[in-house]
Design a protein around this motif. Sequence first.
Motif: not given
Length: 163
Positions: A93-97, A101-109, A142-145
Motif C-alpha cells: 500500500y502506497r499512501n500517495d495522494p 485510490k484504486e491504484e494505491r494497493f497492489q497485490p504483492d505477497p 471492502e477494507a484495506t489496512a
Amino acid sequence: GLHRVRGAGQNRDRRGTTPYVITGWMVVVAAVGALTFEFGGVSNDQRQAQLATNRAAVAAAGNLMRAEGVAVAAVSDARLAPNTEMTVVRGRYRNDPMLPKEERFQPDPVNANAAKVTVRAEAPLHVGRLFTGTPSYSILAEATATNAAFGAIAINGRTLAPQ
C-alpha cells in the motif's frame, strides 16, 4: 311542468364503500411498513458486513504472515450470513495522494505491508422479492489496512523518530 331527469348513477348510496377504502389504506400502510422494516434489515446487514471487514483487515495487516487465518478469526463472532465469502489479499500500500485510490494497493505477497479484505454475502429478501423479483440482496464490503512500520533511533538518551 318541467321535470329534471337525473342520470342513472347520481343518486347511489355510498355508505358501503367506507370499509373498502379503510381496508385499502390498511394494506398500503402495512406494505410500506414491511418494506421499511426490510430495508432496515438490509442496511443493518451491510453495516455489520463492513464492520466485520474492517476488523478483519486490521487483524490481517497486524499479522501478515497468517493474514487469512487471523482475518477469519476476527470475524468469527460477527453475525454474517451463512453464505458469506471472504477474500484476503496481501500486498503493498502506497499512501500517495497523487495516485487514484484504486491504484494505491497492489497485490504483492512477498513485500507486503498491507492487507485487503473483501466480503461478499447475500441478504435474504422477504417482502422486497415481490418488487425486485430476486430472493436476496447482494452485499459487498471492502477494507484495506496497512501495517505501518515506524522506526526510532536513540542518541544520548533522546529518541529521534520520523514524523
